[in-house]
Scaffold this active site. Structure first.
Site, mmCIF file in Angstrom:
data_model
loop_
_atom_site.group_PDB
_atom_site.id
_atom_site.type_symbol
_atom_site.label_atom_id
_atom_site.label_comp_id
_atom_site.label_asym_id
_atom_site.label_seq_id
_atom_site.Cartn_x
_atom_site.Cartn_y
_atom_site.Cartn_z
ATOM 1 C CD GLU A 79 -51.404 8.135 43.857
ATOM 2 O OE1 GLU A 79 -50.560 8.268 44.752
ATOM 3 O OE2 GLU A 79 -51.132 8.168 42.639
ATOM 4 C CB CYS A 111 -49.396 7.450 39.289
ATOM 5 S SG CYS A 111 -49.230 8.855 40.378
ATOM 6 C CG HIS A 233 -47.515 9.049 35.453
ATOM 7 N ND1 HIS A 233 -48.767 9.491 35.805
ATOM 8 C CD2 HIS A 233 -46.699 9.377 36.494
ATOM 9 C CE1 HIS A 233 -48.717 10.035 37.008
ATOM 10 N NE2 HIS A 233 -47.472 9.976 37.447
#
Ligand code: CAA
Length: 390
Positions: A79, A111, A233
């Site tokens: 990103e 993400c 994450h």
């Protein structure tokens, strides 16, 4: 046919800021950063490093050991790409000396890009079992000096070779995913600094985890008891824990302790590197495999991917016999220990010395070059990459 991760490489810049120093400079109690957020150090990317160089550096860990003529697909999930049109994947292909008979492109969904790449690669290998796919997840997390998100910055990349009969971990065909259009974190194209609604983004992350985990359980009949560990994450190491806490009461106290121990091992690298956005879930996987002495072949690992905006996905993998032979635990520990600690003033200088958002030529500061592949500068609006002698 089993498909999954056959090789794993990681990279993070050679420079870091100690978060105790940052806390002192910002007039914050260091325990807020170290305990409250769960971060101790933060990688600082000089302007000679971007998602292309970091991604190539991560793949360099194994590229010389694989049959590159079998690679049919190279995906960069990021990103913080370096061009609005051209993908970084095609530059990585050249830097790594991969054959031209390969499909290259970049994927963006905050993400989640690394997971999108991984799942696309899985499908590609299912259709072409004799081929492999290189998936690279690379990012530089920048929120701005003195911003609320500053403590959750970081930089790095993870590279994965996806193949049939993988050496490290299968990726099971059990994904549960969900998309919902929300504004929790985003980055308009005029700036390299992310915008985040901090508390809201945290709530949404937890909500997405709860929703996909509940559906995953319904669809598979599995419970937390079936997992040796769950990787999350990790925008900061406390974040995954907050989501995990919502599910842990489903199992016995002994199992909770075992899962929490594994969680700590999965956060060792992130705690020292910070958020690497798309690569962060996979950095957690590398950290778990290299630091946890308990996980073993046959274990099922859970993987929770979250990309703001937002997409969430839960899937599982199974560790393969002999997986530890394909890791680089000692080298990674030595590398992290050998990084150069920057003072806060130096970190701020490095942070502000960036490739300009303009047509001007630019030269990266040669005192901050690190890694095998570097960006030396920009000439006539073309980024200049170089491979440095080892
Ligand atoms: N000792 C110990 N703990 C302390 C402390 C001290 N002296 N002082 C504060 N704390 C604790 C607080 O109690 C709090 O703990 P809990 O979260 O468990 O309640 C914690 O430290 C953080 O304190 P604050 O909530 O006051 O922190 P903040 O207002 O500075 O915001 C943040 C923190 C929201 C993470 C902010 O850094 C931020 O906006 N970061 C960027 C956005 C982000 O990372 N969002 C995560 C989900 S979005 C996503 O996943 C995508 C992505 O990668 C970005």
């Amino acid at each position: 046919m089993q498909i999954g991760i056959d090789r794993l490489g990681m990279y993070s810049p050679h420079f870091f800021v100690d978060l105790k120093d940052l806390a002192e400079a910002r007039g914050v109690d260091p325990n807020k950063f170290i305990i409250g957020i769960g971060q101790s150090e933060q990688a600082v990317a000089p302007s000679s490093e971007d998602v292309v160089t970091m991604g190539a550096n991560a793949a360099a860990e194994f590229i010389d050991d694989i049959d590159t003529s079998k690679v049919g697909l190279v995906i960069l999930g990021t990103e913080t790409g370096i061009d609005a049109s051209k993908s970084g994947a095609v530059i990585i292909q050249r830097l790594l000396g991969l054959p031209e008979w390969v499909r290259t492109y970049e994927i963006k969904q905050a993400c989640y890009g690394g997971t999108a790449g991984l799942m696309t690669a899985r499908d590609y290998v299912a259709a072409h079992p004799d081929k492999t796919a290189l998936v690279i997840a690379a990012d530089i997390a920048r929120y701005g000096l003195n911003s609320g998100g500053e403590v959750t910055q970081g930089a790095g990349a993870v590279a994965m070779l996806i193949s049939a009969n993988p050496a490290i971990m299968t990726i099971n065909d059990d994904s549960v995913f969900m998309s919902r259009d929300i504004m929790d974190f985003w980055r308009p194209v005029y700036t390299d600094l992310a915008l985040a609604k901090g508390k809201y983004s945290t709530e949404q992350y937890i909500k997405f985890f709860d929703d996909v985990w509940a559906r995953y359980q319904q669809q598979t009949g599995l419970t937390l008891d079936d997992f040796a560990a769950v990787n999350f994450h990790l925008p900061y190491t406390k974040m995954g824990l907050k989501a995990f806490w919502t599910a842990l009461p489903e199992v016995s106290e002994d199992k909770q302790t075992a899962l929490l121990d594994a969680y700590q091992e999965s956060t060792v690298y992130s705690r020292r590197i910070g958020n690497i956005y798309t690569g962060s879930l996979y950095l957690g996987l590398v950290s778990l495999l290299e630091n946890d002495g308990h996980v073993q072949a046959g274990d099922r690992l859970g993987m929770f991917s979250y990309g703001s905006g937002a997409v969430g996905e839960f899937f599982s993998g199974e560790l393969q016999e002999g997986f530890a032979r394909f890791l680089h635990a000692d080298a990674h520990r030595e590398y992290l220990d050998s990084r150069q600690r920057l003072s806060v003033a130096e970190y701020e200088r490095v942070f502000n010395n960036k490739v300009p958002y303009s047509a001007d030529d630019y030269s990266a500061d040669p005192q901050y070059l690190s890694g095998r592949y570097v960006l030396t500068g920009v000439e006539n609006q073309e980024r200049q990459y170089e491979e440095r002698p080892e």
